[in-house]
Design a protein around this motif. Structure first.
Motif, PDB file in Angstrom:
ATOM      1  N   ALA A 261       0.962  -1.107  -0.059  1.00  0.00           N
ATOM      2  CA  ALA A 261      -0.001   0.044  -0.137  1.00  0.00           C
ATOM      3  C   ALA A 261       0.642   1.143  -0.005  1.00  0.00           C
ATOM      4  O   ALA A 261       0.610   2.169  -0.777  1.00  0.00           O
ATOM      5  CB  ALA A 261      -1.013  -0.059   1.084  1.00  0.00           C
ATOM      6  N   LYS A 262       2.078   1.239   0.793  1.00  0.00           N
ATOM      7  CA  LYS A 262       2.763   2.705   0.956  1.00  0.00           C
ATOM      8  C   LYS A 262       4.181   2.515   0.481  1.00  0.00           C
ATOM      9  O   LYS A 262       4.464   3.712   0.402  1.00  0.00           O
ATOM     10  CB  LYS A 262       2.500   2.761   2.498  1.00  0.00           C
TER      11      LYS A 262
ATOM     12  N   ARG B 272      -4.194  -4.413   2.377  1.00  0.00           N
ATOM     13  CA  ARG B 272      -3.601  -3.523   1.612  1.00  0.00           C
ATOM     14  C   ARG B 272      -4.536  -2.419   1.252  1.00  0.00           C
ATOM     15  O   ARG B 272      -4.647  -1.272   1.117  1.00  0.00           O
ATOM     16  CB  ARG B 272      -3.097  -4.081   0.333  1.00  0.00           C
ATOM     17  N   GLN B 273      -5.917  -2.813   0.851  1.00  0.00           N
ATOM     18  CA  GLN B 273      -6.929  -1.944   0.549  1.00  0.00           C
ATOM     19  C   GLN B 273      -7.379  -1.112   1.748  1.00  0.00           C
ATOM     20  O   GLN B 273      -7.597   0.270   1.551  1.00  0.00           O
ATOM     21  CB  GLN B 273      -8.479  -2.764   0.168  1.00  0.00           C
TER      22      GLN B 273
ATOM     23  N   SER C 117      -4.443   1.389   2.233  1.00  0.00           N
ATOM     24  CA  SER C 117      -4.183   2.595   1.498  1.00  0.00           C
ATOM     25  C   SER C 117      -5.298   3.598   1.711  1.00  0.00           C
ATOM     26  O   SER C 117      -5.027   4.796   1.220  1.00  0.00           O
ATOM     27  CB  SER C 117      -4.870   1.670  -0.085  1.00  0.00           C
ATOM     28  N   GLU C 118      -6.244   3.264   2.384  1.00  0.00           N
ATOM     29  CA  GLU C 118      -7.364   4.532   2.481  1.00  0.00           C
ATOM     30  C   GLU C 118      -7.414   5.143   3.933  1.00  0.00           C
ATOM     31  O   GLU C 118      -7.268   6.301   4.052  1.00  0.00           O
ATOM     32  CB  GLU C 118      -8.581   3.974   2.577  1.00  0.00           C
TER      33      GLU C 118
END
Length: 309
Positions: free
Chosen positions: A131-132, A191-192, A195-196
């Protein structure tokens, strides 16, 4: 604008202009705007649907308890009984002795707890990286992880069984634990979520303060990911507790988990349905206890994550 004639004065006095009325669109918007702090109350239909959903959810557990408290003849009658009988503890004791439920409960606790904890740890690490962090091949690796979700697990049973035999783990708990230490679903979910829910500014602030990636993961990522970690732990624990296919192949009746032990109760020419239901009730009670003890924390973590998102 209108004018008025004031007695004794030559110049008329002008009246202040009247305020222009709101346009129709603004009046409609003000009328439809929800009031701050307004509470919405459920109607009778909402309560009826909630009660119906609760009854449908509780009925299988209630029927299991009713069937476990009667004898085999009464369970097979038509119509079946709908009230508990007097044989509950007798059937529980028979299921405990016939299926080695004590060893099965210990094994299921070890297997499900280890798999859930490892999945939470590895899924959070991998989800944070995907994600980052920026590295070469990130999209390709994520595509491969998602692609493993499309492969049926039955296709890998033969090579997996051969691998466990070569390692000397046949009929042992590590043969069930190690192939499922992490799941692609957990990695994708984390991961989703990160990400938010995880702002890039927090990671940049940690970099400015001189923190390395593991320090950022421990001090910044883990507090933010705690709600998602609770969800992954709950789902993985329940799935590992109820898993039957691979433990049935990798273990035997001398060292079973709960689903494998329940097959011992259904062996033979005449199946005692009441004893089978008693064994199923014994296997379900630890999950119910977990939800009773940690249910508030799990739901609170989910709601906290929703508010942050």
């Amino acid at each position: 604008m209108t004018t008025e004639t004031v007695p004794g004065r030559a110049n008329p006095r002008k009246s202040p202009p009247s305020p222009a009325p709101f346009p129709a669109r603004n009046r409609l918007r003000l009328r439809l705007r929800p009031r701050a702090g307004r509470q919405h109350h459920a109607g009778p239909l909402s309560y009826a649907l909630l009660i119906l959903a609760a009854l449908l959810s509780v009925f299988p557990l209630y029927w299991t308890m009713v069937a476990a408290s009667t004898d085999n003849t009464r369970v097979s009658q038509t119509p079946p009984p709908f009230l508990p009988g007097p044989n509950l503890f007798k059937n529980l004791a028979a299921a405990w002795e016939d299926a080695a439920m004590g060893q099965a409960l210990i094994n299921s606790t070890i297997v499900a707890g280890t798999i859930a904890l490892s999945t939470v740890l590895f899924a959070t690490l991998a989800g944070f990286a995907f994600a980052k962090l920026r590295f070469k091949g990130r999209n390709v690796l994520m595509t491969l992880v998602i692609g493993t979700m499309m492969v049926p697990p039955q296709l890998g049973v033969v090579p997996l069984f051969m691998m466990m035999s070569e390692l000397g783990w046949g009929q042992k708990l590590p043969a069930v634990i190690f192939p499922t230490l992490v799941s692609a679903v957990g990695v994708f979910f984390m991961r989703q979520y990160l990400s938010e829910a995880l702002p890039d500014e927090l990671i940049e602030a940690g970099r400015v303060d001189g923190a390395h990636s593991l320090r950022i993961f421990w001090s910044i990522v883990l507090p933010v990911a705690r709600p998602a970690m609770a969800v992954i732990f709950m789902i993985t624990f329940v799935h590992a507790w109820n898993d039957f296919f691979w433990p049935f192949i990798a273990l035997d009746m001398s060292n079973p988990t709960i689903p494998v032990a329940l097959t011992q109760l259904s062996a033979g020419y005449v199946r005692d349905q009441s004893v089978i239901m008693a064994g199923a009730l014994l296997g379900t009670l630890p999950l119910l206890l977990m939800f009773v003890v940690f249910g508030r924390q799990i739901v609170g973590g989910i709601m906290q994550g929703a508010v942050k998102g």
